[in-house]
Each structure stands twice: as C-alpha cells, then as structure tokens.
Write a protein that holds these residues in place. Structure first.
Motif, short mmCIF file in Angstrom:
data_model
loop_
_atom_site.label_atom_id
_atom_site.label_comp_id
_atom_site.label_asym_id
_atom_site.label_seq_id
_atom_site.Cartn_x
_atom_site.Cartn_y
_atom_site.Cartn_z
N MET B 1 0.85 -1.20 0.00
CA MET B 1 0.00 0.00 0.00
C MET B 1 0.88 1.24 0.00
SD MET B 1 -3.14 1.07 0.06
CE MET B 1 -3.56 2.79 -0.05
N GLN B 2 0.56 2.17 -0.86
CA GLN B 2 1.29 3.44 -0.90
C GLN B 2 0.37 4.52 -1.45
OE1 GLN B 2 3.87 1.91 -4.48
NE2 GLN B 2 3.99 4.13 -4.42
N ASP B 24 -2.62 5.23 9.98
CA ASP B 24 -1.86 4.13 10.60
C ASP B 24 -0.38 4.48 10.70
OD1 ASP B 24 -4.19 2.74 10.76
OD2 ASP B 24 -3.79 1.43 9.04
N THR B 25 0.12 5.18 9.70
CA THR B 25 1.54 5.54 9.70
C THR B 25 1.85 6.58 10.77
OG1 THR B 25 1.61 5.05 7.34
CG2 THR B 25 3.44 6.33 8.21
N PRO B 28 3.06 5.18 14.81
CA PRO B 28 4.44 5.04 15.32
C PRO B 28 5.19 6.38 15.39
CG PRO B 28 4.23 4.08 13.12
CD PRO B 28 2.85 4.39 13.59
N PHE B 29 4.85 7.34 14.54
CA PHE B 29 5.50 8.65 14.64
C PHE B 29 5.14 9.33 15.96
CE2 PHE B 29 6.00 8.52 9.89
CZ PHE B 29 7.37 8.59 9.90
N LYS B 31 4.51 7.90 18.70
CA LYS B 31 5.25 7.24 19.79
C LYS B 31 6.65 7.83 19.97
CE LYS B 31 2.16 3.84 20.27
NZ LYS B 31 1.23 3.79 21.38
N LYS B 39 13.86 12.64 17.24
CA LYS B 39 14.21 12.81 15.84
C LYS B 39 14.68 11.49 15.24
CE LYS B 39 17.29 16.00 13.43
NZ LYS B 39 17.02 17.42 13.28
N VAL B 40 14.24 11.20 14.03
CA VAL B 40 14.72 10.01 13.32
C VAL B 40 15.35 10.45 12.00
CG1 VAL B 40 13.17 8.31 14.35
CG2 VAL B 40 12.38 9.65 12.39
N THR B 42 15.05 9.50 8.97
CA THR B 42 14.36 9.00 7.78
C THR B 42 14.50 9.87 6.52
OG1 THR B 42 12.75 8.30 9.40
CG2 THR B 42 12.18 7.94 7.09
N TYR B 300 6.61 11.39 5.04
CA TYR B 300 7.24 10.08 4.88
C TYR B 300 6.62 9.31 3.70
CZ TYR B 300 8.14 5.15 6.01
OH TYR B 300 8.47 3.83 5.96
N LEU B 301 5.30 9.29 3.65
CA LEU B 301 4.63 8.53 2.59
C LEU B 301 4.81 9.18 1.23
CD1 LEU B 301 1.39 7.55 4.53
CD2 LEU B 301 3.19 5.99 3.78
N ALA B 303 7.40 10.85 0.33
CA ALA B 303 8.79 10.58 -0.07
C ALA B 303 8.85 9.26 -0.84
CB ALA B 303 9.70 10.52 1.15
N GLY B 304 7.98 8.34 -0.47
CA GLY B 304 7.94 7.05 -1.15
C GLY B 304 7.42 7.14 -2.57
#
Lengths: 177, 310
Positions: B1-2, B24-25, B28-29, B31, B39-40, B42, B300-301, B303-304
């Motif tokens: 899924m994208q 849903d994405t 986790p962000f 968290k 900071k991550v 990604t 993030y999505l 970027a995909g």
C-alpha cells in the motif's frame, strides 16, 4: 526452483540452545544483560533465548523491541514505504550489555539501522549481535557474536525464517532465484 | 500500500485506503514524541520549503517540526519579505524552488486551487496547507486521527461541524475524509454560513443546533473569521455567540462522552467558552500534538512516491 530446507524445527531449537549456551558461558554476570529483538522474527528469537536462560538461571532478562523502518537507508529506492510498527524499549540502556537479535544476517544494513536507533535511546556499555542464520554477503563491516548456523548462499537467493509464533512452523528455507 | 500521487492536495482526492494508511503511519511517529531524542534520520538530506502566502502559526510550526523530526531541512518563505512582493508569480516562485532541488513544498495560499497549480508546475511533492476556502487536508487528517484515537473508530459516529462552514477549508476536508470513512457528518450554523449545497458532499445540513447536537459523538467547532462580520452574514458576534457559541449548556445536548475539537486559533467567548475549551471533553491540545505526527506520516509517505514519479 523449489525451496530447500536449511533447518527443520529440531535444528532451529538446537541453534537457539547453542546461542544460549555461548551467551551464558561468556557472560559472567547476567544482571546487566538486556535483549533487543528486531521486528518481527528477531523478537521471537529473543523471547525464546530469554525463556531458555530463565529456565536455567532463574533470572528475568528485559526484552526491547525495535522497528528499524525510520532508520533505513533505502527510502529513495523502495517504491513502497514500509508500514512502521512501534519500537518499545521500556528500560534505560545506559551501561547495559545489549544483545541485539535478528533472524537472518545478510548485508548488515538492518543491523546498522538498529544500532543507530539503539544509540538514540542511550549509551549502552556494549552491544553484541545474535542471529539464527548468517548467509554472508555483508556490505558493511558488521559481524555477529552469536550465530546459530552459517551458510553459503548466492546474493540473489532468498532465505526465509519461519517461526511457530507467526508462521505455525519452525524452519529455515532457501529459495533459489 | 502506498499513496498514488506525489502531492497531497485534498482529502477529496484520496481513497479510503490512502486515508487509513496515513492514519496508521502516524501512530508510530506519535510514539517517537515520548523519547528523549524525538528525531529520526528518515528524510535526511531532503529539503522542505514552507511557502506561506497567508499568516499561520500553528500549521507552519507543525510542518516545520514534522520535517525536522524526520531530519529533513526546512526553509521558511514569508511572502511579505520575499520576491512575491515584487510581483513574482506563483509559478515562477515554484520554478525557482524546483531549480534549488526542493523535495517538498508546503503551500498556504488565499486562492483556492493554488496548490493544484503549483503541483502541476513542479516535480517536488506539493502539500496543501490551506488554499482559500477549498481544503486543508492535513488539518482534516489530524482531526480524524484525534477522533479515531479517542473513539477507536470513525464509522457510525455522528460528527457535527459548527460555525462558518461556507468559508471553511477545514470543514470541507473534514467532510470529505470523515464521510469516506463512514461517519455521519452534520453541518450546522447560521443559514448564511451553511449553504444547502454541502449536502452534495455527503454532509447533512441542519439549522437547528439542538437537533444537530443530539447524540453527537464529536463536535468540531470552527473559528468565526472575525473579518467576515463586515460581510453582514450574521447580525452580531454577540448574537452568534448566544445561538451557536459552544458552552456547557449546549454541550449537554450531545452524548455524555462527546469530544470537542477546534482547529485553532480560538476566539474564546465567541464560538467557544473557556470552560468548554479547557474542559474535560476538549481534545484541542491533543490535536496540536497529533498534527505533528500526521504531518510526519504525510511527508514520509510522499517521499515514497518520489522513486516512482521521478
């Protein structure tokens, strides 16, 4: 080509026991030890190791769970963004002896990502790596401290670990391209 | 899924599955915010340009924080101090940003459709942060995320939007998103601000506040844009506040566990009283926190989608 079985359920169990033995042999003091499993199957292997150590030494070892999605280095090259799960490390990592656990060690890139994420949580005394299977083809200077089994593969092969917790069976299979 | 498209222009153009993927994405962000290092890495090396032709504090800061927590670089363009004031067109500004290899352009503009125009012009991902009275998709998404987090579902909920629906891009994004996920959306307010035409979008139009609020699971209170008063769309702020301002009394008409949302900035004492805004039903502060997580998920999505588009 049909998949070749590299390990059956008995061999998976023996490998986990072998890793457990080496950990107990090397670690004089288990009190400072924590496990961090890489989602998904690394977590189950870490859980089994913790249970085996508990059976023998009557000690509870904490388990952390790590999802490396946000630390990957291939965001640009994968069309489909992986859906991240949650990283849960509910204990302080400072001065801990961490054993990072994954199912398959291949290029080493997942481990690099996991190490970066661990460092964002604190400063452990040491981080070691335990894997059920090492299939070679490293692209980074990373090696495992505890290995269930090492095998020779072609780069294009796929190595699939199945575990009872998610796959209803314990086995490791090699799928040739 | 994208996600299918490189841009996020409105919830009208997303499928139910795409909306759910973003929600849903974002989990986790969110968290990440409990960690000491929030900071991550990604989106390391990516550039996000914040192009705001209209004043904004929370949306701009929220996007900036989202980009920074993903390790992307951010550039702020305040149009009052840029070439825009010398008469540069949106397309030329866009092409300049493109030539500087921006990966994301977050745009707010007073003209509906401005984000679409920019998206057609450049190959970077364009994120609509509010265009005229058209859409404000990330606000819609963060409202839905907040409701879903509290109510554990969207389907079957009765969600009431109160206020200036006519001029509200937030209302439009809410209606598109919430109806796609199966909620019952009711819009209410003075008839001059709540045109019947909203029924075409799938919302129910209701002019009686008590009827609208009955059994409501969520009340999303929209800001009364004070400048609108000069257009004589309602007699006075005082009358508006008496009839539609959310206070403890009116709250009783809704379900006992009703949630109160407000996209901000609030006009306390006009569309919402302070004891409602700060009361136990209010999730207004959580909306702000969730906004950052939802915007991280969007960046993030999107970027995909670059690896496909480019």
């Amino acid at each position: 080509m049909s998949p070749k079985i590299l390990m059956n359920d008995k061999e998976v169990r023996q490998s986990i026991l072998k890793i457990k033995q080496s950990i107990i042999k090397e670690k004089k003091d288990l009190k400072n030890l924590v496990f961090i499993g890489i989602l998904t199957r690394g977590v189950y292997i870490a859980e089994r190791l913790i249970n085996e150590i508990k059976n023998e030494k009557k000690i509870n070892i904490p388990l952390g769970v790590i999802d490396i999605t946000f630390y990957r280095d291939d965001i640009d090259s994968i069309a489909k963004q992986p859906l991240a799960k949650e990283t849960k490390i509910n204990f302080d990592l400072t001065d801990k002896e961490v054993i990072l656990v994954d199912d398959v060690l291949f290029t080493g890139r997942s481990i690099r990502a996991a190490l970066d994420e661990i460092m964002d949580f604190g400063r452990p005394k040491r981080v070691q790596l335990a894997v059920l299977i090492d299939r070679g083809h490293r692209e980074l200077p990373i090696q495992a401290d505890y290995v269930g089994k090492s095998i020779i593969t072609d780069y294009k092969d796929k190595v699939k670990v199945k575990l009872k917790e998610v796959d209803n069976i314990d086995s490791v299979v090699l799928i040739k391209e | 899924m994208q996600l299918k498209n490189k841009d996020l222009l409105g919830l009208e153009y997303l499928t139910k599955d795409e909306i759910e993927l973003i929600l849903d994405t974002a989990v986790p962000f969110k968290k990440l915010f409990t960690r000491s290092i929030k900071k991550v890495p990604t989106l390391r090396g990516k550039t996000t340009v914040l192009l705001f032709y209209e004043p904004s504090t929370r949306t701009r800061i929220s996007f900036e924080l989202a980009a920074k927590r993903l390790s992307a670089d951010t550039i702020n363009i305040a149009t009052q101090t840029s070439s825009v004031i010398k008469g540069e067109s949106l397309i030329d500004t866009g092409k300049t940003l493109e030539a500087m290899k921006s990966d994301f352009v977050v745009i707010r503009h007073s003209m509906s459709g401005a984000a679409h125009l920019l998206a057609k012009t450049i190959s970077a991902s364009v994120i609509n942060a509010g265009d005229g009275t058209h859409e404000h998709p990330t606000q819609g998404l963060l409202d839905i995320f907040t409701i879903k987090e509290k109510k554990r579902k969207i389907k079957g909920l009765k969600i009431v939007l109160v206020g200036d629906i006519l001029h509200s891009r937030v209302a439009r994004s809410n209606i598109w998103g919430l109806t796609k996920l199966g909620a019952e959306v009711v819009v209410t307010g003075p008839s001059t601000l709540v045109p019947k035409s909203f029924e075409k979008m799938g919302a129910k139009v209701c002019y009686k506040l008590d009827e609208a609020l009955k059994d409501a699971d969520v009340i999303n209170i929209l800001r009364i844009q004070l400048e609108r008063q000069q257009e004589h769309l309602f007699p006075s702020l005082r009358e508006y506040s008496l009839l539609y301002g959310m206070d403890k009394e009116k709250l009783r008409l809704a379900k006992e566990d009703v949630l109160i949302l407000h996209p901000g900035p609030m006009n306390r004492g006009i569309e919402i009283t302070s004891n409602v805004a700060d009361g136990s039903h209010s999730v207004i502060n959580e909306q702000v926190t969730n906004g950052v997580a939802v915007r991280m998920a969007v960046l993030y999505l999107l970027a995909g989608t670059h690896s496909v588009v480019r």
